[in-house]
Scaffold this active site. Structure first.
Site, PDB file in Angstrom:
ATOM      1  N   HIS A 108       0.831  -1.202   0.000  1.00 49.06           N
ATOM      2  CA  HIS A 108       0.000   0.000   0.000  1.00 49.06           C
ATOM      3  C   HIS A 108       0.864   1.250   0.000  1.00 49.06           C
ATOM      4  O   HIS A 108       0.529   2.259  -0.605  1.00 49.06           O
ATOM      5  CB  HIS A 108      -0.915   0.007   1.231  1.00 49.06           C
ATOM      6  CG  HIS A 108      -2.121  -0.853   1.045  1.00 49.06           C
ATOM      7  ND1 HIS A 108      -2.773  -1.473   2.078  1.00 49.06           N
ATOM      8  CD2 HIS A 108      -2.786  -1.186  -0.078  1.00 49.06           C
ATOM      9  CE1 HIS A 108      -3.790  -2.154   1.595  1.00 49.06           C
ATOM     10  NE2 HIS A 108      -3.819  -2.004   0.301  1.00 49.06           N
TER      11      HIS A 108
ATOM     12  N   ASN B 206     -18.307  14.530  -5.776  1.00 52.06           N
ATOM     13  CA  ASN B 206     -18.115  13.550  -4.689  1.00 52.06           C
ATOM     14  C   ASN B 206     -19.355  13.562  -3.798  1.00 52.06           C
ATOM     15  O   ASN B 206     -19.909  12.521  -3.450  1.00 52.06           O
ATOM     16  CB  ASN B 206     -16.883  13.893  -3.851  1.00 52.06           C
ATOM     17  CG  ASN B 206     -15.626  13.987  -4.683  1.00 52.06           C
ATOM     18  OD1 ASN B 206     -15.579  13.450  -5.780  1.00 52.06           O
ATOM     19  ND2 ASN B 206     -14.614  14.666  -4.181  1.00 52.06           N
TER      20      ASN B 206
ATOM     21  N   CYS C 270     -15.039  19.773  -9.967  1.00 53.42           N
ATOM     22  CA  CYS C 270     -13.855  19.549  -9.130  1.00 53.42           C
ATOM     23  C   CYS C 270     -13.978  18.271  -8.299  1.00 53.42           C
ATOM     24  O   CYS C 270     -13.158  18.021  -7.430  1.00 53.42           O
ATOM     25  CB  CYS C 270     -13.586  20.752  -8.232  1.00 53.42           C
ATOM     26  SG  CYS C 270     -14.963  21.213  -7.189  1.00 53.42           S
TER      27      CYS C 270
HETATM   28  C1  PEP Z   1     -16.954  17.303  -3.955  1.00 52.84           C
HETATM   29  O1  PEP Z   1     -17.833  17.122  -3.104  1.00 52.84           O
HETATM   30  O2  PEP Z   1     -16.990  16.798  -5.090  1.00 52.84           O
HETATM   31  C2  PEP Z   1     -15.796  18.152  -3.664  1.00 52.84           C
HETATM   32  C3  PEP Z   1     -14.925  18.489  -4.599  1.00 52.84           C
HETATM   33  O3  PEP Z   1     -15.623  18.568  -2.407  1.00 52.84           O
HETATM   34  P1  PEP Z   1     -15.071  17.643  -1.209  1.00 52.84           P
HETATM   35  O4  PEP Z   1     -14.562  16.379  -1.808  1.00 52.84           O
HETATM   36  O5  PEP Z   1     -14.027  18.453  -0.539  1.00 52.84           O
HETATM   37  O6  PEP Z   1     -16.293  17.451  -0.360  1.00 52.84           O
END
Ligand code: PEP
Ligand code: MG
Length: 601
Positions: A219, A479, A527
Site C-alpha cells: 500500500h 463527490n 472539481c
Molecule cells: C466534492 O464534493 O466533489 C468536492 C470536490 O468537495 P469535497 O470532496 O471536498 O467534499
C-alpha cells in the site's frame, strides 16, 4: 521491517532532533550504488533524512491482580486515540488522492473496530493477566503471521497493514505521537515505510523515499505512486551505507540509489533532469485543446501552500479548488487567525499569473471533515456541514471572509461556498460579505471578488437556474453530489459500489447544472474526483463542461486524454450515457467508445 519491539530506546529519538543519526566514521565516504525495487518513478537528489522507527515497549510482566478493568479501559482509550490519528491520515489521503486511496486506511480503521479482535485482546487482559500491550501484540501477531507465511507476495504485503495497525495501537497505549514531518526537507530513508508514513511525509518537503524493506505492491508503494513521489523499496543494504544527511540520488524508475554521488554522477544526473524537464514542459506548456480545437481549462485541487510551486510544472492553469479544511485541521484555532489565512492564500498569488483562477472554498467543516472536539451531530453528512455551520459561527467564518476580501483588492479571487442547499444561505453569506467589506474599510465590494457555489446537493442542481441569478460561478462537487443523489455515504465502504458519479441520475443533475450555467452565461467547472477519471472525461466534455479541476498528479494524464477527444462525438456519448440504465452500463459504454475512437490513456 522492524518489529514493534524495536531495539532503539525512546532516548534515541528524544534528542530533540528527529531523524538525526550521527555519521559513522567507519563507513565509506565515497560513492556507493545500491539497488532495490523501482516503486514510483521519478528521480530525486537531496540529503538523506533518516526516519527512525518509533520504539514501543511491550510489557510482558503479569498484570497485578484487580488491575484488569483499568487495563481494559486504558486499551479502549488507546483504540479511540489510534482511530482518531487514523482519521487525520484518512482525511489527508482523501483530500490528496481521493477516496480510493483513502480506503487503504479505512481498512485499518475497520481492523481497529473489529469486535472479535477487540474482544480477543480484552479476554487476554482478563484471563491471561496480560498488559494491554502484550495482549495487542499477541492477538495481532497471530493474524499477521498467517499472512506473512503465505506464499503469495500480495498477502505478505497485506500483513503490513496489520503491522501498522499494531504499531499504531501500541504507540497510542504509550501516548507516543508521530513526529512532526512538516519541516524536514530531503529524501526519506527508513528501514520500513507504511502507507500512512508516506501520506504524512507528503505534507513536508520530501523529494523521495527509500526503504530497506517493502515492495512494489505494498500500500505504501501505491500511495507513493499516486503522490508521484520517487520511491525505491527493498534496498536491502541501505542501513549499512547511509548516514543521516548524506547526499542521495535515487531513480524510482530503475530502483537505483546512489549514496554520496560523485561530482560526475551529479552532473550527469542534472543534464538528464534538464532534458526531462524540457520534455515535460513541452507536454504541459500552453493552452489545452481537444482534437476538434475546443479549449479546455485544466485547474488544480489543492490543500496546502507547499503544493502551489509545482502547479505550473504539473500543467495546471490555476486553482479550481483550494480546500481550506486542512489548514484548520493542522493549525490550532488560536493560531489560525485572519493574518495566517491571508498569508496562506497570498502564497498562491506568487505562483499564479493574474489571469489564472484562484478559487478559495470557505471552510467545509462537518460531514467527514469534523473539527476536533465537536458534538456527534458534526459527523453526519446530513447534518451541520459547510455553509450551515459557517452561518452560525462568525468566529470561524469572519476571519476567513476578511482574509479573502482583502486579497481581492489585489487580484481576482473566486470565493466558493460549500454545501449550499438553499438560496437563503447564499443571500445570508452575501450579507456577511458586505458587512466584512464595510468592516475592512472598503467603500464597496471589490469587482475582483467573485462568489460561487459548490453544486453538490441535488436540490441545487435541480434549481440551478434560480441559483445562477445570485452567484458568479458554479463548481460541480460530484463527490458529494453522488453520495446525496444515490444515498450512499462517501466514507462507507459497504455502499461504495452504489456511489459512482457516472450514474445516469448524477449525469442528469450535472447536465441540468451545465445548461443553467450556459443559460445564465456563468462559468461552470467540475472539481469532484470524476474529473480525474480518464474513462469519465469524454462524458464530462460531452455534457458541455469545459473546465476540469483535479489533484495535480492526475493533470498530465487527463491532458493527454482530452487532447484526443472530439467534442461532437463526446456529446453523442453523453446523450447515450444519460439514457443508460445504471453506472455500470455507462462505464461499459465509455470504455467501448474510447476503444472505438482509438483514445489511449
Ligand atoms: C466534492 O464534493 O466533489 C468536492 C470536490 O468537495 P469535497 O470532496 O471536498 O467534499
Ligand atoms: Mg464536497
Amino acid at each position: 521491517m522492524s518489529e514493534p519491539t524495536d531495539s532503539r530506546s525512546s532516548d534515541d529519538e528524544s534528542d530533540g532532533e528527529e531523524g538525526k543519526r550521527a555519521p559513522d566514521p567507519e563507513r565509506v565516504t565515497s560513492e556507493v550504488r545500491l539497488s532495490g525495487y523501482a516503486v514510483a518513478s521519478g528521480t530525486a537528489l537531496g540529503p538523506a533524512w533518516y526516519h527512525p522507527p518509533i520504539s514501543v515497549d511491550i510489557d510482558t510482566t503479569p498484570l497485578p491482580s484487580d488491575a484488569a478493568s483499568d487495563e481494559e479501559a486504558r486499551f479502549m482509550q488507546a483504540v479511540d486515540r489510534a482511530l482518531s490519528e487514523l482519521k487525520t491520515v484518512v482525511d489527508l489521503a482523501q483530500n490528496r488522492l481521493g477516496r480510493e486511496s483513502a480506503s487503504i486506511f479505512e481498512a485499518q480503521a475497520m481492523i481497529l473496530r473489529d469486535e472479535t479482535l477487540l474482544q480477543a485482546v480484552r479476554d487476554r487482559i482478563h484471563m491471561h493477566d496480560e498488559h494491554a500491550s502484550a495482549a495487542v501484540h499477541a492477538v495481532l501477531k497471530r493474524h499477521r503471521t498467517r499472512l506473512e507465511e503465505s506464499d503469495s507476495q500480495y498477502l505478505q504485503e497485506r500483513a503490513a497493514d496489520l503491522r501498522d495497525t499494531e504499531h499504531r495501537l501500541l504507540r497510542a497505549l504509550q501516548h507516543r505521537e508521530m513526529p512532526d514531518t512538516k519541516r524536514r526537507h530531503g529524501i526519506v530513508v527508513a528501514d520500513t515505510l507504511s502507507a500512512a508514513d508516506i501520506i504524512r511525509f507528503s505534507q513536508g518537503n520530501v523529494l523521495g523515499c527509500v526503504s530497506a524493506t517493502g515492495g512494489p505492491t505494498s500500500h505504501a508503494a501505491l500511495i507513493a505512486r499516486a503522490l508521484e513521489l520517487p520511491t525505491v523499496m527493498g534496498a536491502t543494504n541501505l542501513p549499512d551505507h547511509v548516514n543521516d544527511r548524506d547526499w542521495l540520488l535515487l531513480d524510482g524508475s530503475t530502483g537505483e540509489v546512489v549514496v554520496r554521488p560523485s561530482t560526475e554522477t551529479r552532473v550527469a544526473f542534472q543534464d538528464h533532469e534538464a532534458s526531462q524537464a524540457d520534455n515535460r514542459a513541452a507536454r504541459s506548456a500552453g493552452p489545452l485543446y481537444t482534437a476538434d480545437g475546443t479549449r479546455i481549462q485544466m485547474l488544480a485541487n489543492v490543500e496546502f501552500a507547499d503544493q502551489y510551486r509545482v502547479l505550473a510544472a504539473q500543467g495546471a492553469e490555476g486553482i479550481g479548488l483550494l480546500r481550506t479544511e486542512m489548514l484548520f485541521m493542522m493549525q490550532s484555532r488560536k493560531h489560525l487567525n485572519e493574518e495566517v489565512q491571508y498569508e496562506q492564500y497570498a502564497a498562491a498569488m506568487d505562483v499564479l499569473a493574474d489571469d489564472q483562477p484562484l478559487t478559495i472554498r470557505l471552510l467545509d467543516i462537518g460531514g467527514d471533515k469534523t473539527e476536533p472536539a465537536t458534538g456527534p451531530e458534526m459527523g453526519s453528512f446530513l447534518g451541520l456541514r459547510g455553509i450551515r455551520v459557517l452561518l452560525g459561527r462568525p468566529d470561524l467564518v469572519e476571519p476567513q471572509l476578511r482574509a479573502i476580501v482583502r486579497m481581492s483588492e489585489q487580484r481576482a479571487v473566486r470565493m466558493l461556498l460549500p454545501m449550499v442547499t438553499t438560496q437563503a444561505e447564499v443571500v445570508a453569506i452575501h450579507d456577511r460579505i458586505d458587512e466584512v467589506v464595510d468592516a475592512v474599510g472598503l467603500a464597496e465590494r471589490p469587482a475582483n471578488l467573485k462568489i460561487g457555489i459548490m453544486v453538490e446537493v441535488p436540490a441545487v442542481a435541480l434549481q440551478a437556474e434560480q441559483f445562477a441569478e445570485d452567484v458568479d460561478f458554479f463548481a460541480l462537487g460530484t463527490n458529494d453530489l453522488t453520495q446525496y443523489t444515490l444515498a450512499a455515504a462517501r466514507n462507507n465502504a459497504e455502499v461504495a459500489h452504489y456511489a459512482d458519479a457516472l450514474h445516469p441520475a448524477v449525469l442528469a443533475l450535472m447536465r441540468q447544472t451545465v445548461r443553467a450555467a450556459q443559460h445564465a452565461d456563468i462559468p461552470v467547472s467540475i472539481c469532484g474526483e470524476v474529473a480525474s477519471d480518464p474513462v469519465a472525461v469524454p462524458v464530462l466534455l460531452g455534457l458541455g463542461i469545459r473546465t476540469l479541476s483535479m489533484a495535480p498528479p492526475f493533470i498530465d494524464r487527463i491532458r493527454s486524454v482530452v487532447a484526443q477527444i472530439d467534442c461532437a462525438e463526446a456529446e453523442t456519448l453523453a446523450k447515450e450515457a444519460c439514457a443508460a440504465r445504471d453506472a455500470k452500463s455507462v462505464r461499459t459504454l465509455c470504455t467501448e467508445w474510447q476503444h472505438a475512437q482509438g483514445i489511449t490513456q
